[in-house]
Design an enzyme around this catalytic site. Structure first.
Site, PDB file in Angstrom:
ATOM      1  N   CYS A   2      54.472  69.089  23.068  1.00 46.51           N
ATOM      2  CA  CYS A   2      54.170  68.809  24.458  1.00 46.51           C
ATOM      3  C   CYS A   2      55.299  68.015  25.103  1.00 46.51           C
ATOM      4  O   CYS A   2      56.306  67.717  24.483  1.00 46.51           O
ATOM      5  CB  CYS A   2      52.868  68.013  24.559  1.00 46.51           C
ATOM      6  SG  CYS A   2      51.516  68.729  23.597  1.00 46.51           S
ATOM      7  N   SER A  52      49.340  74.072  23.476  1.00 44.66           N
ATOM      8  CA  SER A  52      48.155  73.970  22.627  1.00 44.66           C
ATOM      9  C   SER A  52      48.388  74.663  21.290  1.00 44.66           C
ATOM     10  O   SER A  52      48.623  75.874  21.247  1.00 44.66           O
ATOM     11  CB  SER A  52      46.951  74.601  23.330  1.00 44.66           C
ATOM     12  OG  SER A  52      46.757  74.031  24.602  1.00 44.66           O
ATOM     13  N   ILE A  53      48.293  73.875  20.211  1.00 46.51           N
ATOM     14  CA  ILE A  53      48.542  74.392  18.872  1.00 46.51           C
ATOM     15  C   ILE A  53      47.323  74.193  17.976  1.00 46.51           C
ATOM     16  O   ILE A  53      46.938  75.095  17.226  1.00 46.51           O
ATOM     17  CB  ILE A  53      49.765  73.689  18.236  1.00 46.51           C
ATOM     18  CG1 ILE A  53      51.013  73.882  19.106  1.00 46.51           C
ATOM     19  CG2 ILE A  53      50.004  74.193  16.819  1.00 46.51           C
ATOM     20  CD1 ILE A  53      51.502  75.292  19.222  1.00 46.51           C
ATOM     21  N   ASN A  79      53.394  63.552  21.657  1.00 46.88           N
ATOM     22  CA  ASN A  79      54.144  64.792  21.496  1.00 46.88           C
ATOM     23  C   ASN A  79      54.479  64.971  20.031  1.00 46.88           C
ATOM     24  O   ASN A  79      55.099  64.092  19.430  1.00 46.88           O
ATOM     25  CB  ASN A  79      55.441  64.730  22.331  1.00 46.88           C
ATOM     26  CG  ASN A  79      56.394  65.865  22.011  1.00 46.88           C
ATOM     27  OD1 ASN A  79      55.971  66.958  21.675  1.00 46.88           O
ATOM     28  ND2 ASN A  79      57.685  65.592  22.112  1.00 46.88           N
ATOM     29  N   GLU A  81      53.309  66.851  15.991  1.00 44.05           N
ATOM     30  CA  GLU A  81      52.233  67.315  15.115  1.00 44.05           C
ATOM     31  C   GLU A  81      52.099  66.340  13.951  1.00 44.05           C
ATOM     32  O   GLU A  81      53.104  65.916  13.362  1.00 44.05           O
ATOM     33  CB  GLU A  81      52.527  68.709  14.553  1.00 44.05           C
ATOM     34  CG  GLU A  81      52.683  69.795  15.602  1.00 44.05           C
ATOM     35  CD  GLU A  81      51.394  70.165  16.296  1.00 44.05           C
ATOM     36  OE1 GLU A  81      50.319  69.700  15.857  1.00 44.05           O
ATOM     37  OE2 GLU A  81      51.450  70.914  17.286  1.00 44.05           O
ATOM     38  N   SER A 370      61.498  75.990  10.069  1.00 41.88           N
ATOM     39  CA  SER A 370      62.948  76.093   9.944  1.00 41.88           C
ATOM     40  C   SER A 370      63.439  75.137   8.871  1.00 41.88           C
ATOM     41  O   SER A 370      62.709  74.260   8.419  1.00 41.88           O
ATOM     42  CB  SER A 370      63.606  75.793  11.299  1.00 41.88           C
ATOM     43  OG  SER A 370      64.976  76.145  11.294  1.00 41.88           O
ATOM     44  N   GLY A 371      64.698  75.302   8.459  1.00 42.68           N
ATOM     45  CA  GLY A 371      65.211  74.591   7.286  1.00 42.68           C
ATOM     46  C   GLY A 371      66.036  73.357   7.554  1.00 42.68           C
ATOM     47  O   GLY A 371      66.723  72.864   6.644  1.00 42.68           O
TER      48      GLY A 371
END
Length: 640
Positions: A2, A52-53, A79, A81, A370-371
């Site tokens: 977000c 929205s996740i 903002n 996770e 991603s790495g």
């Protein structure tokens, strides 16, 4: 994922600033096109754009919460996770707390009430968070350990403003009395290092809360900043008979991290290049999503594409693979909008292919893995092998070493052994400055006459080196890169460029529990047998396809040297330099001379030119307001 924006007012006149917050929110709508909201009391104003996740139907922000008898005591914008939110919520429920959502935000605000600032130690994830305590009249802010999520702030007589993106604060400058003067010292650091180091920005009045830090501020006060995360790299020797146990612990940590990073109520895909890092992530993700989509990008020019290797890797792990090929024309056309999304320039040519592959991925998924971070945690840069080659110099007495250094200085450039003597007799604090420096001071003065000798990259590196005295040489280099290149370049582009496409990027290597294992790996398990990331490669032997396991990482390589020399970008570069109005900061004549020298093949100036060119485009957008970045409002489905 977000975009947050807020203000703590100095004079309890928050209502006066509500319109400014509401007007500033749309300029970072790309960070959260699914939902938007504001909240205010007499002292604070919070604004939020949501992508929205998790818990899509609920978990709206700004989020209010309070314990029994203190309803809505706290208000939060967040903002990022939190990947252990399920476990954290269960822990708090056992302590007697109740929840009204199933998202990852509410455990933060409840946890802050119970644990105070120490809640950040419990959070496993990426985050920038702001919590206003209406009872104590205190604003609390925090960023994750590695700086995956950004948080800008500015303090004026009217109060403290904070935001996910600097452009939101700039749009409020007149309202809050913010001086938009360019920070010339930060510009020198940018030209020197190719990125603006934290906590600086290119505007004097705006700074960034550093990675791994919290901050508190009361109305009318100044921020009090505390560092809560300092990597120690306390390496532990591993006997031969315990090596496999180390590899197993790395594999288990990565398996668990990827599993946690797959938590979402939307589709999760994965970026895939030709190296071990992204391939390991994709292979582990495939275990949790049989229909995994992977994405890569490349160029038509031979030698500058990971497409074939990535496709082979996708086939080997059984993932459906999607490719985006970028032309030089597309590349040049996208640069203005990319500079706008970045807030401050980053002179990394891979930004542009990342922009295109992110745009392609957003057509199919809402989250990608991603790495990023594997090199810094597991010892992936070739330069990390340098302490091995310089080890004999450590046995030479200091007086003799000084003599060798004087001899080396007399040798002409290009003479065999000169570079080895120079670096071997030079303290690490002087010779290693991270992965980015492309100008020496003479070259810097050529293009930036205002540069001063006392404004040096050591302004940035010296305080970091001072905190790593007890570490081994390789660990000191890793430690430095965590605080410079990783958070200044890699994570800035990872956040800003994917968010430009309303795409959430997750980085499972930069995980609290993965770092707990990686932090103790001895240097010989990082750079053993002529390779890098040795322990990680051993840990991934049963996970990563054989054709990738020992392949050198390239990421998204860009043929910048050839394009600036040839017709692809040479004319474009000339126009950028000639049209720029940054004459008071950059010597345009010197830049055109460098471009001509590069065209003739006399010197490879590609990195230096790209650093200057990207700044000129940025200056044309944010200072001159001459360049239109052509930003389009795009609408995406809430769910994918």
């Amino acid at each position: 994922m977000c975009g947050l924006l807020g203000m703590l007012c100095a004079h309890d006149d928050a209502q006066r600033f509500v319109p400014a917050i509401e007007q500033a929110l749309p300029c970072m709508r790309h960070r959260g096109p699914d939902d938007s909201g504001t909240w205010h009391d007499e002292t604070a104003v919070f604004g939020f754009n949501r992508l929205s996740i998790i818990d899509i139907a609920h978990s709206h922000q700004p989020l209010s919460w309070g314990p029994e008898g203190q309803a809505d005591r706290y208000v939060m914008t967040f903002n990022g996770e939190i990947y252990n939110y399920v476990e954290l919520r269960e822990e708090l429920e056992e302590l007697g707390y109740q929840f009204t959502t199933t998202g990852d935000g509410e455990p933060i605000i409840v946890g802050y009430h119970h644990f105070g600032a120490a809640i950040v130690e419990k959070l496993r994830g990426m985050f920038a968070v702001a919590i206003w305590d209406t009872r104590e009249r205190r604003l609390f802010m925090a960023r994750d350990r590695f700086g995956i999520k950004p948080l800008f702030y500015a303090t004026t007589p009217d109060g403290t403003v904070f935001a996910s993106e600097k452009k939101s604060i700039l749009s409020m400058a007149e309202t809050i009395g913010l001086d938009k003067e360019i920070d010339v010292r930060a510009l020198e650091h940018y030209i020197d290092l190719q990125y603006v180091p934290e906590p600086e920005t290119l505007h004097c009045g705006i700074r960034r809360l550093e990675s791994g830090c919290t901050a508190t501020v009361r109305p009318g006060g100044q921020l009090e900043i505390t560092r809560y995360f300092e990597p120690k790299f306390e390496t532990v020797p591993v006997p031969v008979d315990e090596q496999q146990d180390l590899y197993d612990r790395i594999a288990a940590a990565m398996e668990d991290s990827v599993a946690k990073h797959m938590r979402a109520d939307v589709t999760v895909g994965s970026f895939l290049s030709g190296g071990i890092d992204s391939t390991a992530i994709a292979a582990l993700a495939k275990r949790h999503n049989p229909n995994l989509l992977t994405f890569t990008t490349g160029f038509e020019r031979e030698g500058y594409s990971e497409i074939d290797v990535a496709a082979e890797s996708a086939a080997a792990i059984g993932a459906e693979h999607i490719v985006k090929v970028v032309s030089p024309e597309e590349y040049a056309d996208a640069i203005p909008k990319i500079m706008w999304y970045l807030d401050d320039p980053v002179a990394d040519p891979s930004l542009v292919p990342l922009y295109f592959v992110a745009a392609e991925a957003r057509k199919h998924v809402k989250v990608v893995l991603s790495g990023e971070g594997a090199d810094e945690l597991f010892g992936g840069y070739t330069i990390y092998r340098e302490p091995l080659s310089l080890a004999p110099f450590e046995k030479i007495p200091s007086p003799l070493k000084k003599g060798l250094r004087r001899i080396g200085a007399l040798l002409p450039d290009g003479v065999k052994g000169k570079s080895l003597i120079d670096r071997g007799t030079m303290p690490m604090e002087e010779r290693y400055y991270g992965n980015a420096r492309s100008f020496n001071f003479e070259q810097l003065k050529r293009v930036m006459p205002a540069a001063r000798p006392e404004w040096n990259h050591t302004d940035v590196t010296a305080p970091i080196y001072a905190r790593s005295q007890e570490m081994d040489p390789v660990a000191r280099m890793q430690h430095l890169d965590l605080f410079t290149w990783l958070r200044g370049d890699i994570l800035v582009k990872a956040d800003k460029i994917t968010m430009a496409n309303s795409l959430e990027l997750r980085v499972p290597f930069l995980d609290k529990e993965v770092f707990a294992v990686a932090e103790h790996i001895p240097y010989n398990e990082k750079i053993a047998h002529g390779t890098t990331k040795y322990a990680l490669r051993k840990a991934m032997e049963q996970i990563v396809p054989a054709h990738v396991l020992h392949r050198k990482k390239l990421g998204f390589p860009v043929p910048m040297k050839h394009w600036l020399k040839g017709d692809e970008l040479h004319g474009w570069a000339q126009d950028v330099i000639r049209d720029s109005q940054a004459d008071d900061l950059i010597d345009k004549k010197a830049c055109l001379e460098m471009l001509a020298e590069h065209r003739r093949g006399e010197t490879d100036h590609s990195r230096r030119l790209w650093t200057v060119l990207t700044f000129m485009v940025w200056h044309g957008i944010f200072v001159e307001q001459r360049i239109d970045p052509r930003i389009e409002q795009r609408d995406y489905p809430v769910e994918l």
